[in-house]
Design a protein around this motif. Structure first.
Motif, PDB file in Angstrom:
ATOM      1  N   SER A 114      85.018  34.652 117.961  1.00  0.00           N
ATOM      2  CA  SER A 114      84.921  33.936 116.747  1.00  0.00           C
ATOM      3  C   SER A 114      83.444  33.714 116.580  1.00  0.00           C
ATOM      4  O   SER A 114      83.038  33.509 115.428  1.00  0.00           O
ATOM      5  CB  SER A 114      85.559  32.537 116.959  1.00  0.00           C
ATOM      6  N   LEU A 115      82.420  33.839 117.396  1.00  0.00           N
ATOM      7  CA  LEU A 115      81.215  33.486 117.376  1.00  0.00           C
ATOM      8  C   LEU A 115      80.345  34.876 116.990  1.00  0.00           C
ATOM      9  O   LEU A 115      78.997  34.876 116.839  1.00  0.00           O
ATOM     10  CB  LEU A 115      80.542  32.977 118.207  1.00  0.00           C
ATOM     11  N   ILE A 116      81.105  35.888 117.143  1.00  0.00           N
ATOM     12  CA  ILE A 116      80.289  37.308 117.082  1.00  0.00           C
ATOM     13  C   ILE A 116      79.615  37.524 115.661  1.00  0.00           C
ATOM     14  O   ILE A 116      78.561  38.004 115.636  1.00  0.00           O
ATOM     15  CB  ILE A 116      81.042  38.442 117.370  1.00  0.00           C
ATOM     16  N   PRO A 117      80.269  37.117 114.554  1.00  0.00           N
ATOM     17  CA  PRO A 117      79.838  37.321 113.314  1.00  0.00           C
ATOM     18  C   PRO A 117      78.309  36.744 113.236  1.00  0.00           C
ATOM     19  O   PRO A 117      77.488  36.993 112.732  1.00  0.00           O
ATOM     20  CB  PRO A 117      80.961  37.036 112.314  1.00  0.00           C
ATOM     21  N   ARG A 118      78.668  35.357 113.600  1.00  0.00           N
ATOM     22  CA  ARG A 118      77.494  34.384 113.631  1.00  0.00           C
ATOM     23  C   ARG A 118      76.316  34.924 114.450  1.00  0.00           C
ATOM     24  O   ARG A 118      75.157  34.965 113.993  1.00  0.00           O
ATOM     25  CB  ARG A 118      77.766  32.936 113.919  1.00  0.00           C
ATOM     26  N   TYR A 119      76.425  35.232 115.523  1.00  0.00           N
ATOM     27  CA  TYR A 119      75.438  35.979 116.473  1.00  0.00           C
ATOM     28  C   TYR A 119      75.043  37.084 115.902  1.00  0.00           C
ATOM     29  O   TYR A 119      73.693  37.311 115.899  1.00  0.00           O
ATOM     30  CB  TYR A 119      76.223  36.050 118.008  1.00  0.00           C
ATOM     31  N   SER A 120      75.688  38.135 115.422  1.00  0.00           N
ATOM     32  CA  SER A 120      75.137  39.051 114.782  1.00  0.00           C
ATOM     33  C   SER A 120      74.172  38.895 113.812  1.00  0.00           C
ATOM     34  O   SER A 120      73.205  39.770 113.570  1.00  0.00           O
ATOM     35  CB  SER A 120      76.110  39.996 114.528  1.00  0.00           C
ATOM     36  N   GLU A 121      74.704  38.106 112.864  1.00  0.00           N
ATOM     37  CA  GLU A 121      73.727  37.584 111.695  1.00  0.00           C
ATOM     38  C   GLU A 121      72.453  36.939 112.107  1.00  0.00           C
ATOM     39  O   GLU A 121      71.395  37.449 111.526  1.00  0.00           O
ATOM     40  CB  GLU A 121      74.572  36.473 110.727  1.00  0.00           C
ATOM     41  N   LEU A 122      72.488  36.363 113.060  1.00  0.00           N
ATOM     42  CA  LEU A 122      71.325  35.693 113.458  1.00  0.00           C
ATOM     43  C   LEU A 122      70.241  36.854 114.199  1.00  0.00           C
ATOM     44  O   LEU A 122      69.102  36.747 113.897  1.00  0.00           O
ATOM     45  CB  LEU A 122      71.457  34.806 114.772  1.00  0.00           C
ATOM     46  N   VAL A 123      70.911  37.854 114.890  1.00  0.00           N
ATOM     47  CA  VAL A 123      69.991  38.918 115.334  1.00  0.00           C
ATOM     48  C   VAL A 123      69.495  39.729 114.057  1.00  0.00           C
ATOM     49  O   VAL A 123      68.469  40.027 113.842  1.00  0.00           O
ATOM     50  CB  VAL A 123      70.813  39.889 116.106  1.00  0.00           C
TER      51      VAL A 123
END
Length: 411
Positions: free
Chosen positions: A311-320
């Motif tokens: 569930s946090l992959i989209p958020r993590y990816s956006e941060l990178v």
């Protein structure tokens, strides 16, 4: 008064060569050129001599490939990062490392500022400057392409070439490629030029020579190749029984993936600055690693931990993608990712064939898969009583029945 010192992220191309000379002229400054070796290969040849001839007082060319793989690529892959469902973030993840080393050099050399050649329309300007803000807020960041006087002086490539000739800058003025590219250990990206038309077919025969890391799937071997990746706590540590460093893993997987036409992506993505852009990517080794890591997790990661991390992959990816690698929220997410990976250990077997990465087996000493429980045959362990599912389903159905009754009353 001490002369101003500027550390410039330098690639040796026309843009950064002109920027080097222009910065020296405008600020009457000492320019220290810095190039990070993160896997550009032949692009690094002759850079030191070129930078010195252009006016740099000192040149750093640092081999950061192992650090790049160990401290940036591997943690990102543990998180399962995938931007907008397709992009493995090859360019994005390189920028914080480059900035980190620039800051270290600036402090070591007593520099006042760092500078980069990113344009005002792209993501890289944000990535460089957010990383610098997090690591060295006291340093000035100079972005020539966002300065009116620079753009007025160099409205196009012809003016830059003329400036280079006038100032004796050793840049070979060749015919411009119909696209731009950025290469590192994880990938190569291609954009702009002919690729700005999203209807243009980047897989066509006329574009065949563009690709440097992989053959086209049509030209890949007609026989599949099997490869085994061994994982320890979420990181690949060996390939086909040979223990390798993170750099060794990436180099070996790039070789295998490129041979079989794996890892090509053509997408229109959403830039952080607000526009859409079309990018074509080659990520052969990263694609294999991404698939293998996911297969390893499927056997060894707890369901709720996996779903929470996913569930946090989209958020993590956006941060990178957006440049927040050194932000507190990325560190917090990484701590959760690290905890989730403690049992992601075992071996994955894959079949590589004409652009495809096909699962061919997975095993682990800490597997959560129990065939005695999962079997459709008689349950020898008697660990699962099928009658228990009746109450389980009844409880989950209760709210649905209540909601259905309310809807019926409305009618």
């Amino acid at each position: 008064m001490a002369k101003k010192k500027i550390v410039l992220a330098y690639s040796g191309g026309l843009d950064t060569s002109v920027i080097l000379a222009w910065l020296k002229e405008k600020y009457d400054a000492e320019i220290i050129a810095f190039t990070a070796d993160i896997g550009q290969k032949e692009e690094l040849e002759g850079l030191e001599e070129k930078a010195l001839a252009t006016g740099a007082s000192k040149v750093y060319i640092d081999d950061l490939r192992e650090e790049f793989a160990r401290d940036f690529i591997f943690p990102m892959f543990q998180a399962g990062a995938l931007y907008e469902g397709q992009y493995l973030l090859g360019t994005s993840i390189a920028r914080p490392l480059i900035t980190k080393r620039m800051v270290e050099i600036a402090r070591q050399e007593g520099a006042d500022a760092i500078a980069h050649g990113a344009t005002g329309k792209g993501n890289d300007q944000v990535r460089f400057e957010l990383a610098a803000a997090a690591l060295a807020p006291e340093l000035e960041v100079i972005a020539p392409w966002r300065m009116d006087e620079f753009r007025e002086r160099f409205p196009g490539r012809a003016e830059m070439i003329a400036y280079a000739e006038e100032h004796g800058i050793p840049v070979v003025a060749t015919a411009e490629k119909p696209y731009s590219m950025d290469r590192n250990l994880l990938h190569i990206s291609y954009e702009s030029g002919v690729l700005e038309d999203p209807w243009f077919d980047a897989s066509s025969e006329e574009m065949k020579d563009m690709y440097l890391l992989s053959v086209s799937p049509e030209d890949a071997p007609d026989e599949p190749e099997y490869v085994e990746l061994e994982f320890e706590q979420g990181n690949c540590i060996a390939i086909n029984g040979e223990r390798l460093s993170p750099l060794g893993v990436m180099e070996k997987l790039n070789e295998l993936g490129g041979k079989h036409g794996i890892g090509r992506v053509d997408m229109v993505e959403n830039r952080f600055v607000g526009m859409k852009s079309r990018g074509v990517y080659e990520t052969p080794g990263g694609t294999i690693l991404f698939v293998a890591h996911r297969k390893m997790e499927s056997l060894t990661m707890d369901r709720e931990v996996m779903h929470l991390r996913d569930s946090l992959i989209p958020r993590y990816s956006e941060l990178v993608y957006n440049g927040f690698w050194f932000a507190p929220e990325r560190y917090a997410l990484q701590a959760l990712v690290t905890e989730s990976q403690k049992n992601v250990t075992g071996t994955v077997r894959l079949k590589l064939y004409k652009g495809n990465v096909i699962s061919a087996g997975v095993k682990s000493p800490v597997s959560l898969y129990n065939p005695d429980i999962a079997t459709m045959e008689a349950d020898p362990a008697q660990a699962y009583n099928q009658n228990d599912a009746t109450g389980f389903i009844r409880l989950h159905a209760l709210r649905l029945k209540i909601a259905s009754g309310v809807e019926q009353q409305k009618k």
